[in-house]
Design a protein around this motif. Structure first.
Motif, PDB file in Angstrom:
ATOM      1  N   LEU B 198       0.849  -1.191   0.000  1.00  0.00           N
ATOM      2  CA  LEU B 198       0.000   0.000   0.000  1.00  0.00           C
ATOM      3  C   LEU B 198       0.888   1.246   0.000  1.00  0.00           C
ATOM      4  N   SER B 199       1.938   1.213   0.821  1.00  0.00           N
ATOM      5  CA  SER B 199       2.875   2.340   0.864  1.00  0.00           C
ATOM      6  C   SER B 199       3.559   2.526  -0.477  1.00  0.00           C
ATOM      7  N   LEU B 200       4.017   1.434  -1.048  1.00  0.00           N
ATOM      8  CA  LEU B 200       4.744   1.552  -2.315  1.00  0.00           C
ATOM      9  C   LEU B 200       3.819   2.070  -3.409  1.00  0.00           C
ATOM     10  N   PHE B 201       2.585   1.609  -3.379  1.00  0.00           N
ATOM     11  CA  PHE B 201       1.601   2.065  -4.360  1.00  0.00           C
ATOM     12  C   PHE B 201       1.437   3.584  -4.265  1.00  0.00           C
ATOM     13  N   THR B 202       1.264   4.063  -3.041  1.00  0.00           N
ATOM     14  CA  THR B 202       1.123   5.501  -2.834  1.00  0.00           C
ATOM     15  C   THR B 202       2.368   6.234  -3.310  1.00  0.00           C
ATOM     16  N   ALA B 203       3.526   5.705  -2.932  1.00  0.00           N
ATOM     17  CA  ALA B 203       4.776   6.356  -3.319  1.00  0.00           C
ATOM     18  C   ALA B 203       4.905   6.418  -4.829  1.00  0.00           C
ATOM     19  N   SER B 204       4.538   5.327  -5.529  1.00  0.00           N
ATOM     20  CA  SER B 204       4.673   5.310  -6.984  1.00  0.00           C
ATOM     21  C   SER B 204       3.802   6.384  -7.614  1.00  0.00           C
ATOM     22  N   MET B 205       2.570   6.476  -7.106  1.00  0.00           N
ATOM     23  CA  MET B 205       1.666   7.458  -7.705  1.00  0.00           C
ATOM     24  C   MET B 205       2.160   8.872  -7.442  1.00  0.00           C
ATOM     25  N   LEU B 206       2.669   9.116  -6.242  1.00  0.00           N
ATOM     26  CA  LEU B 206       3.175  10.454  -5.931  1.00  0.00           C
ATOM     27  C   LEU B 206       4.394  10.766  -6.787  1.00  0.00           C
ATOM     28  N   PHE B 207       5.235   9.771  -6.954  1.00  0.00           N
ATOM     29  CA  PHE B 207       6.406   9.922  -7.825  1.00  0.00           C
ATOM     30  C   PHE B 207       5.961  10.265  -9.242  1.00  0.00           C
ATOM     31  N   PHE B 208       4.930   9.581  -9.678  1.00  0.00           N
ATOM     32  CA  PHE B 208       4.416   9.805 -11.041  1.00  0.00           C
ATOM     33  C   PHE B 208       3.907  11.231 -11.200  1.00  0.00           C
ATOM     34  N   VAL B 209       3.121  11.721 -10.248  1.00  0.00           N
ATOM     35  CA  VAL B 209       2.539  13.049 -10.452  1.00  0.00           C
ATOM     36  C   VAL B 209       3.572  14.151 -10.287  1.00  0.00           C
ATOM     37  N   LEU B 210       4.695  13.860  -9.655  1.00  0.00           N
ATOM     38  CA  LEU B 210       5.689  14.913  -9.491  1.00  0.00           C
ATOM     39  C   LEU B 210       6.731  14.912 -10.597  1.00  0.00           C
ATOM     40  N   SER B 211       6.676  13.917 -11.493  1.00  0.00           N
ATOM     41  CA  SER B 211       7.800  13.793 -12.424  1.00  0.00           C
ATOM     42  C   SER B 211       7.865  14.993 -13.362  1.00  0.00           C
ATOM     43  N   ASP B 212       9.076  15.413 -13.646  1.00  0.00           N
ATOM     44  CA  ASP B 212       9.248  16.576 -14.508  1.00  0.00           C
ATOM     45  C   ASP B 212       9.690  16.170 -15.898  1.00  0.00           C
ATOM     46  N   ASN B 213       9.856  14.894 -16.156  1.00  0.00           N
ATOM     47  CA  ASN B 213      10.173  14.492 -17.524  1.00  0.00           C
ATOM     48  C   ASN B 213       9.449  13.193 -17.843  1.00  0.00           C
ATOM     49  N   ILE B 214       9.306  12.957 -19.144  1.00  0.00           N
ATOM     50  CA  ILE B 214       8.445  11.858 -19.543  1.00  0.00           C
ATOM     51  C   ILE B 214       9.069  10.499 -19.231  1.00  0.00           C
ATOM     52  N   LEU B 215      10.393  10.464 -19.125  1.00  0.00           N
ATOM     53  CA  LEU B 215      11.030   9.203 -18.779  1.00  0.00           C
ATOM     54  C   LEU B 215      10.660   8.798 -17.355  1.00  0.00           C
ATOM     55  N   GLN B 216      10.701   9.802 -16.487  1.00  0.00           N
ATOM     56  CA  GLN B 216      10.324   9.555 -15.099  1.00  0.00           C
ATOM     57  C   GLN B 216       8.851   9.154 -15.022  1.00  0.00           C
ATOM     58  N   MET B 217       8.043   9.734 -15.910  1.00  0.00           N
ATOM     59  CA  MET B 217       6.624   9.373 -15.926  1.00  0.00           C
ATOM     60  C   MET B 217       6.457   7.894 -16.242  1.00  0.00           C
ATOM     61  N   ILE B 218       7.247   7.394 -17.191  1.00  0.00           N
ATOM     62  CA  ILE B 218       7.151   5.969 -17.518  1.00  0.00           C
ATOM     63  C   ILE B 218       7.479   5.132 -16.292  1.00  0.00           C
ATOM     64  N   VAL B 219       8.535   5.548 -15.581  1.00  0.00           N
ATOM     65  CA  VAL B 219       8.936   4.777 -14.402  1.00  0.00           C
ATOM     66  C   VAL B 219       7.792   4.731 -13.395  1.00  0.00           C
ATOM     67  N   GLY B 220       7.211   5.903 -13.125  1.00  0.00           N
ATOM     68  CA  GLY B 220       6.101   5.951 -12.176  1.00  0.00           C
ATOM     69  C   GLY B 220       4.921   5.129 -12.654  1.00  0.00           C
ATOM     70  N   TRP B 221       4.644   5.258 -13.917  1.00  0.00           N
ATOM     71  CA  TRP B 221       3.525   4.555 -14.552  1.00  0.00           C
ATOM     72  C   TRP B 221       3.669   3.048 -14.374  1.00  0.00           C
ATOM     73  N   GLU B 222       4.877   2.553 -14.638  1.00  0.00           N
ATOM     74  CA  GLU B 222       5.108   1.111 -14.518  1.00  0.00           C
ATOM     75  C   GLU B 222       5.103   0.671 -13.064  1.00  0.00           C
ATOM     76  N   LEU B 223       5.647   1.529 -12.194  1.00  0.00           N
ATOM     77  CA  LEU B 223       5.638   1.175 -10.769  1.00  0.00           C
ATOM     78  C   LEU B 223       4.207   1.015 -10.274  1.00  0.00           C
ATOM     79  N   VAL B 224       3.351   1.947 -10.692  1.00  0.00           N
ATOM     80  CA  VAL B 224       1.949   1.858 -10.303  1.00  0.00           C
ATOM     81  C   VAL B 224       1.363   0.538 -10.810  1.00  0.00           C
ATOM     82  N   GLY B 225       1.717   0.195 -12.057  1.00  0.00           N
ATOM     83  CA  GLY B 225       1.206  -1.048 -12.621  1.00  0.00           C
ATOM     84  C   GLY B 225       1.649  -2.258 -11.826  1.00  0.00           C
ATOM     85  N   VAL B 226       2.930  -2.280 -11.467  1.00  0.00           N
ATOM     86  CA  VAL B 226       3.448  -3.433 -10.721  1.00  0.00           C
ATOM     87  C   VAL B 226       2.767  -3.541  -9.368  1.00  0.00           C
TER      88      VAL B 226
END
Lengths: 177, 770, 99
Positions: B198-226
């Motif tokens: 649950l914590s990691l899920f929250t962290a991934s989503m927060l990471f995703f919404v804060l990303s300043d570049n599209i590469l980081q967005m992919i990382v967040g996006w995939e983390l959320v998926g996992v």
């Protein structure tokens, strides 16, 4: 083979020392490679393989890539072939001739390989018939190192992860439990 | 919420008091995802030895992250108030920053972090520094992660109104879900593991919404998926659960391909070798990007949205994802996973705005997908008996609203709907969890009914959230949904002009969706809380850790709409209270297309409300009047009329079957697409194997042998014997042929592979030499 | 030197390797043939690197060597496992892929 000779003889500088060496080494490599795939003795095949790999290293030196040549000798002949010999030992393959190693589908394999060779030869001769390799001086190791650790750092890291994965993978696969 | 409003007030009156700390909070927003990420590790490694099995760490971390987000929100409001609109100062996008010490830099506005400037000249410059030093409002700080060749890979945060809102929503919902879960999954076999993820899920989503570049967005996006894969399959011992997790993961992979393609196109075409979102957006706005590239990028990214945000044809994973524990469903559907797609569109809005020509058109892919999804998802919700599945289809439908709003150019409306929807949908899911916790089932028809008597708190909050979802005045859903409908600008009939073109079709679909929403929520409420109890045992109200989050969310469902009152709604002294949400959230300056605002229209609001009420009214008449009366008369506990229109008319029955089978999409995917490709490839390989390779030689030999044998047998043996033997031999021969079809020999396969490659290469050579 | 002499040598080695992979029944010998294929690729990489005077060709040849080492490691582990399970590394008996 004939295509190769044709290509070589088309070159006017045929008797430059480099070309002479190339020819000798290439013939050696081809002969050894054929022995690798035809001999019925597994240990002999590994030893013939050493000749092919050594020949490739010599070709690398001809092309001015000394570092790759040295690595080839160290990794391939030093490690890979030894690994093969260990494999032969561990799987208790017979040290002598073993007629069962060659399969019965020789014609099919030869046809496929011949087809591939024909396609590749035509394409290569068609495309690169005019290109010449000019080696002024060998590539310095420093240049290679700089390039690996700056421009190609990401592939380098990827390869290191791959090696780690292969290490773990082969231990997992091969251990007894 | 009160806190926020108070903060807003406080910030406007004494700007300097907050300014100092405020900017520090915006600059260091990366702490927000870091907290739950650390908590993940702590829980994973030490959770089992803790007194409360790790739950306390998760709650503490997410709670801190929530407080941080609130303060960051206040800081943002202050930051926004100190900022003068670029329209007023004239130029935007590219400025030569001459006033600060770095004179030589021609910066893309946002790369100058305004907070730094504020900090340095705090007190001296006072209010004016906003426009002098920070031409773009977003707070952007990044650092180079590594270089490869000429490309720099950055890691950083981009804080603007959009990300601040998402931070608030995600941390709030996650915090409530954490608290709720301590009761809901109490005694679970993998309690600690659950909280870790649950914590990691929250962290991934927060990471995703804060990303300043599209590469980081992919990382967040995939983390959320996992993380969703882990959490949906939390009870993986049961096959349906692990199947659902796999389905969610694999369906998302389909969209991920689109995301990857889109990102690559944007990197080359729009970023000119940069992953930075601000650079990409600014380049698109300033018009230096090929339109074709943008069209393709927008289409690819739309695929990603379709899978992640459950848009039509790729939505099938979402109802199945209900296999996970209910708190996870609430988190996935309200705050995290599914809004990732919507957020991505909102973040990269110029790509869609230019690529799909949203302004001035009347139809485009994104809006149409959204419109279809919102109606089709709503229809599917009617035939579900599982309460969570109804809510899942409702989520799909609401996400359709958001996608449609983005597609028609109503950016603010979409984000606002995301904001309000998060609260009432989380409330609904948690309420459904509470009800099912009491009856140990999710099936409304067999195990629920009449729960109003036993669970008054759950009942009250559930009804409030349902009304908010249905868009009843003055609850949260009304404001956001009405804004979307006004934003379509369809017909201009009710005076609602979107300013982006006339999306009439979408207005119609949106209105139909409103009626459907009202109707299916009424059905759920009747089946769950009214009539006679159909389950076993005596249900009981859930504990405080479940009830309190429900009430908090219900309060938001009641009041969240007031954040963005339409312009002209209030006149006089308090008119500055209008459109606060839009004011603070909308990005201003050069990295965004001009967001046009729909003119609010009373007639449209009244018309859409009437339609929604009609939906509710029809369902009320059907369930609360007709079904209820019949149930009383017969003394049975009914869930529908025995002779309803479904059983009467064959057309209705066909429609019903279509809905029950979920438009046959699952059949299409598993049987038709997967089945045929698998079968065809196998058959093709077999055919080649059999006919080309050994078939020719062997068949000739076998035929002659068989012919000879048959002749011999005819002469030698009796006719009857021969027939019997012959038939046996024929079946044997047939078996031989079919056995040969698949040899299983790797080398034969390899030979085919190489031969195929050689033939293809040969064709290429021939074609090229022609 | 002509570029083609290296490329054709590599092509020939490649095809000999393919022949070996297809015709050998002993797992070890198949792995050796794979090494032939990988080496021919290396010759190509280095030759093209020399042609364009770019160090990239050599770098990738080095990567290929590393990958080949990993491949041999895993391949031999698989062959050993196969030997342990069936007392034979005859590939013509390994036909469990049959459906």
């Amino acid at each position: 083979m004939s295509a190769l000779l044709a290509a070589v003889s088309a070159d006017s500088d045929l008797f430059v020392a480099q070309n002479v060496f190339f020819g000798i080494i290439a013939l050696l490599m081809i002969g050894s490679a054929l022995k690798v795939v035809t001999t019925s003795n597994v240990v002999h095949a590994a030893l013939w393989l050493v000749l092919v790999l050594g020949g490739a290293a010599a070709q690398f030196i001809l092309l001015g890539s000394e570092f790759v040549a040295v690595t080839q000798v160290l990794v391939y002949i030093g490690a890979v072939v030894v690994l093969f010999l260990f494999g032969v030992m561990l799987t208790r393959a017979s040290m002598g001739d073993d007629e069962t190693v060659a399969g019965e589908k020789r014609v099919m394999a030869a046809v496929v390989a011949g087809l591939l060779l024909a396609v590749m030869s035509v394409a290569l001769i068609d495309t690169f018939s005019d290109d010449r390799v000019v080696i002024d001086e060998p590539q310095l190791v420093g240049t290679v190192a700089d390039s690996i650790f700056s421009q190609y750092i990401v592939p380098f890291e990827a390869v290191s992860v791959l090696l780690l994965a292969a290490l773990i993978g082969s231990i997992v696969v091969a251990r007894k439990d | 919420m009160n806190l926020l409003l108070l903060a807003a007030e406080g910030a406007t009156s004494v700007p300097l008091a907050v300014s100092d700390g405020a900017n520090w909070f915006l600059e260091h927003a990366w702490i927000v995802p870091l907290l739950p990420a650390l908590s993940f590790l702590v829980i994973l490694f030490f959770g089992k030895r803790m007194p409360r099995k790790g739950a306390e760490v998760g709650i503490a971390a997410v709670g801190l992250a929530f407080l941080f987000s609130v303060v960051a929100g206040i800081a943002w409001i202050d930051h926004r108030d100190n900022f003068t609109l670029p329209e007023e100062s004239g130029e935007h996008a590219l400025v030569i920053d001459g006033s600060s010490e770095s004179v030589d830099q021609i910066v893309l506005a946002a790369e100058e972090t305004p907070a730094e400037g504020d900090h340095a000249e705090e007190g001296a410059a006072g209010e004016a520094h906003g426009e002098a030093e920070s031409p773009t409002i977003a707070v952007h700080s990044s650092t180079t992660w590594f270089h490869n060749g000429d490309v720099a890979f950055d890691a950083g945060i981009l804080v603007d109104g959009l990300s601040v809102v998402l931070l608030f929503v995600v941390t709030l919902v996650s915090l409530l879900v954490h608290i709720y879960s301590t009761d809901y999954v109490a005694g679970d076999r993998r309690y600690t593991h659950f909280f870790a993820f649950l914590s990691l899920f929250t962290a991934s989503m927060l990471f995703f919404v804060l990303s300043d570049n599209i590469l980081q967005m992919i990382v967040g996006w995939e983390l959320v998926g996992v993380c969703s894969w882990v959490l949906i399959g939390h009870w993986w011992e049961e096959k349906p659960n692990s199947d659902a997790a796999m389905k969610a993961f694999l369906t998302n992979r389909v969209g991920d391909v689109g995301l990857l393609v889109g990102v690559i196109i944007l990197f080359w075409a729009a970023g000119h070798g940069s992953f930075d979102i601000l650079t990409i957006n600014s380049n698109i706005i300033s018009g230096g990007v090929s339109h074709t590239a943008l069209v393709v990028a927008a289409m690819s990214l739309t695929t990603a949205v379709m899978s992640k945000s459950g848009q039509f044809v790729l939505h099938t994973w979402l109802p199945d994802a209900m296999a996970g524990p209910t708190p996870v469903s609430a988190l996935i559907h309200a705050a995290t996973m599914v809004v990732a797609g919507i957020y991505m569109v909102a973040r990269l809005y110029p790509v869609f705005f230019e690529g799909m020509q949203i302004g001035g058109s009347s139809i485009n892919l994104l809006a149409t997908i959204g419109a279809i999804t919102l109606v089709f998802g709503g229809l599917l919700a009617f035939v579900q008996n599982d309460i969570k599945k109804v809510l899942a289809y409702s989520t799909i439908s609401q996400l359709g609203y958001m996608a449609m709003a983005l597609g028609v150019g109503a950016w603010t409306a979409a984000v606002f709907h995301l904001f309000t929807h998060a609260f009432f949908k989380a409330c609904l899911f948690l309420g459904a969890g509470s009800a099912s916790h009491a009856v140990h089932s999710f099936d409304m028809k067999t195990d629920m009914g009449g729960l109003r008597k036993w669970m008054p708190h759950t009942y009250r909050t559930f009804v409030v959230a349902s009304l908010a979802l249905a868009g009843v005045f003055p609850l949260a859903g009304f404001w956001s949904k009405d804004e979307i409908l006004a934003g379509t600008g369809g017909w201009g009939l009710f005076g609602g002009t979107g300013g982006n073109g006339a999306y009439t079709f979408h207005l119609v679909m949106g209105t139909v969706g409103a009626a459907l929403t009202g109707a299916y929520m009424t059905r759920v409420i009747y089946l769950t809380f009214f009539g006679e109890f159909r389950g076993h045992g005596t249900p009981h109200e859930s504990g405080r850790r479940i009830i309190v989050p429900l009430y908090i969310l219900a309060a938001f469902a009641l009041f969240a709409g007031l954040f963005n009152l339409p312009a002209g709604f209030i006149t006089g002294n308090h008119s500055s209270w209008q459109e606060r949400f839009g004011h603070y959230v909308e990005p201003v300056a050069g990295y965004f297309p001009p967001i046009s605002h729909a003119t609010p229209s009373y007639s449209l609001a009244i018309a859409s409300s009437l339609v929604a009420l009609a939906g509710i009214g029809y369902a009320y008449w059907y369930y609360f009047v007709k079904v209820d009366r019949l149930a009383r008369a017969t003394g049975e506990s009914l869930t529908e009329l025995p002779d309803g229109f479904v059983s009467k008319s064959s057309v209705a029955r066909a429609g019903h079957t279509l809905l029950v089978e979920k438009y046959y999409l699952d059949h299409l995917y598993t049987d038709v697409i997967a089945g045929t490709t698998k079968g065809a490839i196998a058959r093709g390989a077999n055919w080649v194997n059999q006919n080309v390779i050994d078939g020719t030689v062997d068949l000739a030999g076998r035929t002659s042998v068989k012919a000879g044998q048959l002749t011999y047998d005819k002469i030698d043996q009796a006719v009857v014997d021969g027939t019997v033997n012959g038939s046996g031999r024929i079946s044997d021969a047939l078996g031989g042929i079919f056995r040969r079809v698949q040899t299983g020999k790797v080398q034969q396969y390899a030979a085919l592979l190489f031969a195929g490659a050689a033939i293809l290469g040969g064709i290429l050579v021939v074609v090229l030499s022609l | 030197m002509l570029l083609n002499q290296f490329l054709l040598l590599a092509a020939l080695l490649f095809c000999i390797g393919v022949y070996g992979v297809l015709v050998r029944r002993n797992g070890m010998l198949v792995l050796m043939s794979v090494e032939l294929i990988l080496n021919s690729v290396n010759i190509n990489l280095v030759a093209f690197g020399a042609l364009t005077d770019d160090v990239g060709g050599e770098v990738f040849a080095l990567f290929t060597i590393a990958v080949a080492a990993a491949e041999v490691g895993v391949g031999l582990a698989i062959v050993l496992l196969m030997y342990r399970n069936r007392r034979s590394i005859d590939l013509s008996q390994a036909d469990l892929l049959k459906g």
